[in-house]
Every structure is written in structure tokens, then in C-alpha cells.
Design a protein around this motif. Structure first.
Motif, PDB file in Angstrom:
ATOM      1  N   VAL A 168       0.871  -1.311   0.182  1.00 43.68           N
ATOM      2  CA  VAL A 168       0.136   0.083   0.043  1.00 43.68           C
ATOM      3  C   VAL A 168       0.797   1.228  -0.066  1.00 43.68           C
ATOM      4  CG1 VAL A 168      -1.696   1.482   1.308  1.00 43.68           C
ATOM      5  CG2 VAL A 168      -1.838  -0.980   0.928  1.00 43.68           C
ATOM      6  N   MET A 169       1.916   1.178   0.878  1.00 46.55           N
ATOM      7  CA  MET A 169       3.027   2.326   0.896  1.00 46.55           C
ATOM      8  C   MET A 169       3.772   2.807  -0.468  1.00 46.55           C
ATOM      9  SD  MET A 169       4.342   2.424   4.813  1.00 46.55           S
ATOM     10  CE  MET A 169       4.776   0.829   4.884  1.00 46.55           C
ATOM     11  N   MET A 170       3.968   1.491  -1.117  1.00 47.45           N
ATOM     12  CA  MET A 170       4.528   1.554  -2.304  1.00 47.45           C
ATOM     13  C   MET A 170       3.655   2.008  -3.338  1.00 47.45           C
ATOM     14  SD  MET A 170       6.907  -1.683  -4.068  1.00 47.45           S
ATOM     15  CE  MET A 170       5.604  -2.473  -4.666  1.00 47.45           C
ATOM     16  N   VAL A 171       2.357   1.604  -3.365  1.00 50.81           N
ATOM     17  CA  VAL A 171       1.432   2.416  -4.439  1.00 50.81           C
ATOM     18  C   VAL A 171       1.659   3.958  -4.142  1.00 50.81           C
ATOM     19  CG1 VAL A 171      -0.980   2.649  -4.976  1.00 50.81           C
ATOM     20  CG2 VAL A 171       0.085   0.397  -4.585  1.00 50.81           C
ATOM     21  N   GLN A 172       1.418   4.269  -2.788  1.00 47.37           N
ATOM     22  CA  GLN A 172       1.321   5.918  -2.564  1.00 47.37           C
ATOM     23  C   GLN A 172       2.565   6.516  -3.024  1.00 47.37           C
ATOM     24  OE1 GLN A 172       0.735   5.713   1.497  1.00 47.37           O
ATOM     25  NE2 GLN A 172      -1.764   5.198   1.378  1.00 47.37           N
ATOM     26  N   ASP A 173       3.617   5.658  -2.932  1.00 47.93           N
ATOM     27  CA  ASP A 173       5.178   6.453  -3.148  1.00 47.93           C
ATOM     28  C   ASP A 173       5.363   6.517  -4.785  1.00 47.93           C
ATOM     29  OD1 ASP A 173       7.798   7.170  -2.741  1.00 47.93           O
ATOM     30  OD2 ASP A 173       8.659   5.293  -3.248  1.00 47.93           O
ATOM     31  N   LYS A 174       4.769   5.323  -5.521  1.00 50.44           N
ATOM     32  CA  LYS A 174       5.212   5.121  -6.790  1.00 50.44           C
ATOM     33  C   LYS A 174       4.125   5.652  -7.894  1.00 50.44           C
ATOM     34  CE  LYS A 174       9.098   3.019  -6.175  1.00 50.44           C
ATOM     35  NZ  LYS A 174      10.382   3.862  -6.858  1.00 50.44           N
ATOM     36  N   LEU A 175       2.875   5.738  -7.562  1.00 48.87           N
ATOM     37  CA  LEU A 175       2.012   6.057  -8.610  1.00 48.87           C
ATOM     38  C   LEU A 175       1.220   7.312  -8.140  1.00 48.87           C
ATOM     39  CD1 LEU A 175       0.292   2.356  -8.758  1.00 48.87           C
ATOM     40  CD2 LEU A 175       1.999   3.525 -10.070  1.00 48.87           C
ATOM     41  N   LEU A 176       0.881   8.225  -8.994  1.00 48.84           N
ATOM     42  CA  LEU A 176      -0.063   9.419  -8.818  1.00 48.84           C
ATOM     43  C   LEU A 176      -1.536   8.998  -8.889  1.00 48.84           C
ATOM     44  CD1 LEU A 176       1.841  11.548 -11.625  1.00 48.84           C
ATOM     45  CD2 LEU A 176       2.110  11.838  -9.067  1.00 48.84           C
ATOM     46  N   ALA A 177      -2.164   9.895  -8.203  1.00 44.67           N
ATOM     47  CA  ALA A 177      -3.634   9.686  -8.072  1.00 44.67           C
ATOM     48  C   ALA A 177      -4.315   9.321  -9.353  1.00 44.67           C
ATOM     49  CB  ALA A 177      -4.385  10.699  -7.046  1.00 44.67           C
ATOM     50  N   ASN A 178      -3.863  10.159 -10.213  1.00 41.40           N
ATOM     51  CA  ASN A 178      -4.753   9.919 -11.557  1.00 41.40           C
ATOM     52  C   ASN A 178      -4.337   8.598 -11.927  1.00 41.40           C
ATOM     53  OD1 ASN A 178      -2.387  10.837 -12.220  1.00 41.40           O
ATOM     54  ND2 ASN A 178      -2.677  12.148 -13.638  1.00 41.40           N
ATOM     55  N   SER A 179      -2.970   8.134 -11.987  1.00 40.26           N
ATOM     56  CA  SER A 179      -2.709   6.757 -12.270  1.00 40.26           C
ATOM     57  C   SER A 179      -3.425   5.770 -11.653  1.00 40.26           C
ATOM     58  CB  SER A 179      -1.183   6.630 -12.352  1.00 40.26           C
ATOM     59  OG  SER A 179      -0.412   7.659 -13.088  1.00 40.26           O
ATOM     60  N   ILE A 180      -3.707   5.842 -10.366  1.00 39.02           N
ATOM     61  CA  ILE A 180      -4.387   4.730  -9.451  1.00 39.02           C
ATOM     62  C   ILE A 180      -5.879   4.770 -10.067  1.00 39.02           C
ATOM     63  CG2 ILE A 180      -5.191   4.068  -7.265  1.00 39.02           C
ATOM     64  CD1 ILE A 180      -2.717   5.432  -6.428  1.00 39.02           C
ATOM     65  N   GLU A 181      -6.398   5.906 -10.403  1.00 45.54           N
ATOM     66  CA  GLU A 181      -7.675   5.797 -10.910  1.00 45.54           C
ATOM     67  C   GLU A 181      -7.822   4.956 -12.413  1.00 45.54           C
ATOM     68  OE1 GLU A 181     -11.484   6.019 -10.520  1.00 45.54           O
ATOM     69  OE2 GLU A 181     -10.074   6.396  -8.789  1.00 45.54           O
ATOM     70  N   GLN A 182      -6.569   5.487 -13.146  1.00 43.46           N
ATOM     71  CA  GLN A 182      -6.821   4.754 -14.315  1.00 43.46           C
ATOM     72  C   GLN A 182      -6.751   3.201 -14.361  1.00 43.46           C
ATOM     73  OE1 GLN A 182      -7.443   6.195 -17.234  1.00 43.46           O
ATOM     74  NE2 GLN A 182      -7.115   4.157 -18.379  1.00 43.46           N
ATOM     75  N   TYR A 183      -5.558   2.693 -13.568  1.00 42.85           N
ATOM     76  CA  TYR A 183      -5.552   1.460 -13.476  1.00 42.85           C
ATOM     77  C   TYR A 183      -7.020   0.640 -12.856  1.00 42.85           C
ATOM     78  CZ  TYR A 183      -0.656   2.436 -14.180  1.00 42.85           C
ATOM     79  OH  TYR A 183       0.420   2.949 -14.527  1.00 42.85           O
ATOM     80  N   LYS A 184      -7.507   1.366 -11.814  1.00 46.94           N
ATOM     81  CA  LYS A 184      -8.924   1.069 -11.718  1.00 46.94           C
ATOM     82  C   LYS A 184      -9.876   0.827 -12.642  1.00 46.94           C
ATOM     83  CE  LYS A 184      -8.571   2.485  -6.479  1.00 46.94           C
ATOM     84  NZ  LYS A 184      -9.291   3.523  -5.629  1.00 46.94           N
ATOM     85  N   LYS A 185      -9.996   1.942 -13.381  1.00 41.45           N
ATOM     86  CA  LYS A 185     -10.774   1.696 -14.578  1.00 41.45           C
ATOM     87  C   LYS A 185     -10.656   0.596 -15.618  1.00 41.45           C
ATOM     88  CE  LYS A 185     -12.081   6.868 -14.505  1.00 41.45           C
ATOM     89  NZ  LYS A 185     -12.101   8.232 -15.043  1.00 41.45           N
ATOM     90  N   GLU A 186      -9.258   0.465 -15.819  1.00 43.14           N
ATOM     91  CA  GLU A 186      -8.889  -0.625 -16.718  1.00 43.14           C
ATOM     92  C   GLU A 186      -9.165  -1.918 -16.158  1.00 43.14           C
ATOM     93  OE1 GLU A 186      -4.524  -0.478 -17.214  1.00 43.14           O
ATOM     94  OE2 GLU A 186      -4.668   1.614 -18.107  1.00 43.14           O
TER      95      GLU A 186
END
Length: 356
Positions: A256-274
Motif C-alpha cells: 500500500v505504501m509502495m502504491v502511494q510512493d510510486k503512483l500518482l492519484a490519477n494513475s491509480i484511478e486509471q488502473y482501477k478503470k482498466e
């Protein structure tokens, strides 16, 4: 919130109902096997199985008396033959049952059977468990809605399950993740976001790090990491929505901390949509089969009604979809969740067509 408060103390096993068994038969998930789960419980002794660091693995290697062992070995070879080669007994003379291990940790208390080909020393595993309806629903949903196909068979109250190869999540996080490159960590973070979304959508709970594996795939000049669930006991059982979101388990905090460190918020949302889009496409591709499965699931009791009431309220709060409020079974909740994802996918495609 601690895992103890997040999860129920123990989940009961649910019997496979008549309609669900008919579904499983239609899709070649049933067979006749010569040994049952209860037969394997007749072991006469056991020793702890330790890992390479002499740590307890929570598995024990079981032993049977001389006469029973001979019969059990023969029947397990027949099970392997049924499972992997449609019952062709020509291969049995080349097989050896190297070990039978038993795990008392968790709900399913499985037996793990190690089978070795004596001609080349290649070996594999399969598992024998009590047939639990909610777990089998989880296996079927994983087969249809994830990127991975699963092989399993049901006979009466016994479940035969294939081994899913990979590095256990907790082992990967501790021993392998620190050595990954920054690029690899970004890719793993992306994969965890998608895995988290996939579990949430199909209501697969309890994805603590030891309930999934990380699979390194060597692709040309780099390694791609995939995350696969290996435990399906908590399919549509728990009452709290957080149980179906791996991000809320402390065992996954490193990822979870790695997601916060490595990914921007809009990238996270894009991967969820994918991931939602991919699941919607899989649903359309297996529409008839999924509808038949959900028809069985809607009528099955695989969780107490109290759990259903709490979860439907939390799902409504998350989606604001009134259809959740009318659900009275876990099957209805899952069907509504999948319809919600599919409907949003179709709405997005329609907007794209109108704009184009």
C-alpha cells in the motif's frame, strides 16, 4: 482497524446444494474419485514441516499404517490421473506419492499431495479439501473473471484443487521485494491496485499476504510481476466491505505504501478503470455461464443474513445504487455489484460512441 475485528472468528463450511451441483456437472467440474477427504484423516502420526530457515510452516507431514498407505498411494495416483489426464492409467506406474501434508491453519484444513514422476524427477502438487460451496463459487468466479484459468473437481463432499505456483505474498514482500528495481516496484504497485480492484468487485475477501502469490514472468528483457489469489474460502461471506479490499490488511501495508510512493492519484484511478473494463469484457464473454452461476448463488445461503444486511448497507454507501438495499442474499449482492460494473462500462462506451 485490526484484522481480528475486521474478520469473523471462524467461517462455517457450506454444503454444495443440488442446483449448484447440477451447474458444476454441466461444466465438467464433477467426477468420481476413489478417495475422500475423510479417508485422509485416518493418519496415524505426523511431524512438523519446516522451511529452509527451520521455521514452522504450519503444515504437518502425515503418516499412515503400512496397509493403509499402500491403498492410499494407489488411490491418490488415480486421482492425479483423473485430474491431469482424464483417467488414463498408463501414467500411474511412473508416479510416486512423495508426501502428504496436512494444514490445521485456516478454514479448509487441506491436504497437500506431492506427486513425482520417477522418470524425470519432475513433481507437482494438488490439494484435497472439504467441499465448501462458498469456496467453490470463489474458484468458479476466479476462473471466469480473472486472467487465470483454474482446474478443480468435486465429488460428493470432497474438493480436488490444482496447485497455483508462485511466491507466497508474505515471503515475496520480505525476501524479494527489497531487491526489486524501482521500475519493478512501480509495476508491482500497479498490479496491486488492479488486484485490489478485482477482489473488491467480485467480493473475494481475506486477501492477506499469505493468501495470494506473486508470479514473476520473464518477458524479453525484463520481469513482469503478477498477483494471484490462492485462497477462496472468504468468497461472499464477511459483513464488512473492507474485508474485500486487500489494501486494508496490515500484512499488505508495504505494498500500500509502495502504491502511494510510486503512483500518482490519477494513475491509480486509471488502473482501477482498466480493471473494471477488463472484468466487464470477461462478463460479456462468459455471459451465459456467469448468469447460470449467479442464479445458483442467489438462492444459496453462504453467509448469515446479518452479514448480508451489514454488507449491503456499506455497498450502498459506496455506490449509492439503490439496488443493493433490496438484496437479501450474498448472491444477490454479488450479482448487483457485477451489474453495476457492467452498466458503468456500457455507459462509458456509449458516451465514447456519441462523442466520436
Amino acid at each position: 482497524m485490526s484484522d481480528e475485528k475486521l474478520m469473523s472468528k471462524k467461517k462455517p463450511s457450506y454444503k454444495v446444494g443440488e442446483k449448484f451441483f447440477e451447474y458444476l456437472s454441466e461444466y465438467n467440474r464433477t467426477t468420481h474419485i476413489p478417495i475422500s477427504y475423510d479417508d485422509l484423516l485416518r493418519f496415524s502420526g505426523s511431524v512438523a514441516v519446516l522451511d529452509k530457515n527451520d521455521e514452522d510452516t504450519l503444515w504437518v507431514r502425515v503418516y499412515y499404517n503400512e496397509f493403509e498407505r499402500e491403498e492410499i498411494d494407489r488411490e491418490l495416483k488415480q486421482v492425479y490421473s483423473i485430474f491431469h489426464s482424464d483417467g488414463n492409467e498408463d501414467i500411474i506406474s511412473f508416479l510416486n506419492i512423495d508426501a502428504i501434508d496436512y494444514c490445521t491453519f485456516g478454514n479448509s484444513k487441506p491436504f497437500r499431495v506431492k506427486v513425482r514422476n520417477i522418470l524425470n524427477d519432475n513433481f507437482t502438487y494438488f490439494y484435497i479439501k472439504k467441499a465448501d460451496a462458498s469456496r467453490i463459487y470463489g474458484l468458479e468466479l476466479e476462473h471466469m473473471l480473472s486472467p487465470y484459468n483454474l482446474n478443480f473437481l468435486v465429488f460428493n463432499d470432497t474438493l480436488i484443487e490444482e496447485h497455483i505456483a508462485g511466491i507466497p505474498g508474505d515471503v515475496f514482500i520480505q525476501d524479494y521485494l527489497p531487491a526489486c528495481t524501482e521500475t519493478e516496484k512501480s509495476q508491482i504497485a500497479k498490479e496491486f491496485v488492479k488486484f485490489n480492484e478485482r477482489c473488491m468487485i467480485r467480493l473475494l475477501g481475506d486477501m492477506r499476504s499469505y493468501n495470494y502469490v506473486v508470479v514473476p514472468v520473464h518477458d524479453f528483457d525484463h520481469v513482469v510481476y503478477r498477483i494471484r489469489a490462492i485462497d477462496f474460502d472468504q468468497q461472499c461471506y464477511e459483513s464488512k466491505f473492507k474485508v474485500y479490499r486487500p489494501q486494508f490488511f496490515k500484512e499488505n501495508s508495504t505494498l500500500v505504501m509502495m502504491v502511494q510512493d510510486k503512483l500518482l492519484a490519477n494513475s491509480i484511478e486509471q488502473y482501477k478503470k482498466e480493471e473494471r473494463s477488463v472484468i466487464a469484457k470477461r462478463m460479456k464473454g462468459a455471459d451465459k455461464r456467469i448468469k447460470k452461476l449467479l442464479k445458483c448463488m442467489v438462492k444459496d445461503k453462504i453467509s448469515p443474513f446479518e452479514n448480508v444486511k451489514i454488507l449491503r448497507a456499506e455497498l450502498y454507501e459506496y455506490t449509492l445504487d439503490m439496488k443493493f438495499k433490496r438484496c437479501r442474499t450474498m448472491g444477490q449482492l454479488l450479482r448487483t455489484a457485477l451489474e453495476f460494473v457492467k452498466r458503468n462500462y456500457e455507459d462509458v462506451n456509449m458516451k465514447r460512441l456519441l462523442q466520436g
